[in-house]
Design an enzyme around this catalytic site. Structure first.
Site, mmCIF file in Angstrom:
data_model
loop_
_atom_site.group_PDB
_atom_site.id
_atom_site.type_symbol
_atom_site.label_atom_id
_atom_site.label_comp_id
_atom_site.label_asym_id
_atom_site.label_seq_id
_atom_site.Cartn_x
_atom_site.Cartn_y
_atom_site.Cartn_z
ATOM 1 N N GLU A 1 112.088 21.337 38.309
ATOM 2 C CA GLU A 1 111.632 22.270 37.273
ATOM 3 C C GLU A 1 112.841 23.007 36.713
ATOM 4 O O GLU A 1 113.594 23.632 37.460
ATOM 5 C CB GLU A 1 110.638 23.292 37.822
ATOM 6 C CG GLU A 1 110.142 24.232 36.725
ATOM 7 C CD GLU A 1 109.432 25.480 37.237
ATOM 8 O OE1 GLU A 1 108.943 26.254 36.381
ATOM 9 O OE2 GLU A 1 109.386 25.699 38.460
ATOM 10 N N ASP B 1 113.596 29.601 27.038
ATOM 11 C CA ASP B 1 113.958 30.448 25.901
ATOM 12 C C ASP B 1 113.818 29.606 24.633
ATOM 13 O O ASP B 1 114.424 28.534 24.518
ATOM 14 C CB ASP B 1 115.404 30.921 26.064
ATOM 15 C CG ASP B 1 115.811 31.953 25.028
ATOM 16 O OD1 ASP B 1 115.262 31.937 23.909
ATOM 17 O OD2 ASP B 1 116.702 32.762 25.324
#
Length: 219
Positions: free
Chosen positions: A47, A121
């Site tokens: 991840e 982001d």
């Protein structure tokens, strides 16, 4: 720097499930995750931008027959997931503290079976396109690290980033089996993550944001 953060950094230095600069394993972990870290031959799921590791740890609970690695540069965040994994005795969890753009320094070719990119982001400015974790630059880095037929999953609340990612993937000849939804929790894909929500996902969902999701493979 606050005392809590210093204590967490100290714990990361001692926790065996955190791989970071200053530890001997950090320099030679590439190609050796199963042998050196997990001591088994189970599949590896990574991840990216794992934050506090809620998703990494959650998947590890569901799939004890697989190994899970969360990658993030924020040590104070990694500490949370690392600590929970240790408290629960989850030996199939590890965290790598590094910049994601350096990922290929820590994984050998085809060492990763599956990859998750969760709420990164969005980098909305045009000048920041190369920093988006789904940009062509990053896709080219992921491709040789993923085993054949390995899935890459992407989740975000950000419509702009999601649409950008779809445009990038649909324009590539080496992408196959691309499926997606603009409303994850109303789709047939919602069981892909066993109801595991990160702190940010829960926050976005509470505000009424639709969670977008896609997955694909490289040819």
């Amino acid at each position: 720097m606050g005392r809590n953060k210093l204590a967490r950094f100290k714990a990361n230095e001692e926790n065996r499930n955190v791989v970071q600069e200053g530890k001997g394993i950090f320099e030679h972990i590439k190609g050796n995750w199963r042998k050196e870290q997990f001591k088994n031959e189970q599949p590896i799921v990574v991840e990216l931008a794992c934050g506090r590791g809620e998703f990494t740890v959650g998947l590890a609970r569901e799939y004890p027959e697989q190994n899970f690695i969360g990658v993030d540069i924020k040590g104070a965040r990694i500490w949370k997931g690392s600590t929970i994994a240790i408290q629960e005795g989850l030996e199939n969890v590890a965290f790598l503290r590094t910049q994601i753009e350096l990922l290929d320094r820590f994984f050998a070719g085809k060492e990763i079976n599956e990859l998750w990119i969760t709420f990164p982001d969005p980098r909305p400015r045009d000048g920041d396109e190369k920093k988006r974790l789904t940009s062509p630059r990053f896709l080219e880095m992921y491709k040789p690290l993923i085993q054949e037929e390995g899935w890459i999953h992407f989740k975000t609340d950000n419509t702009g980033l999601f649409d950008y990612t779809l445009d990038v993937l649909q324009g590539r000849e080496d992408v196959t089996d691309l499926v997606y939804t603009h409303d994850f929790y109303s789709s047939d894909f919602r069981d892909d993550h066993h109801g595991i929500k990160t702190r940010y996902e829960a926050m976005f969902s509470a505000k009424g944001e639709k969670i977008k999701y896609l997955k694909f493979q490289f040819r």
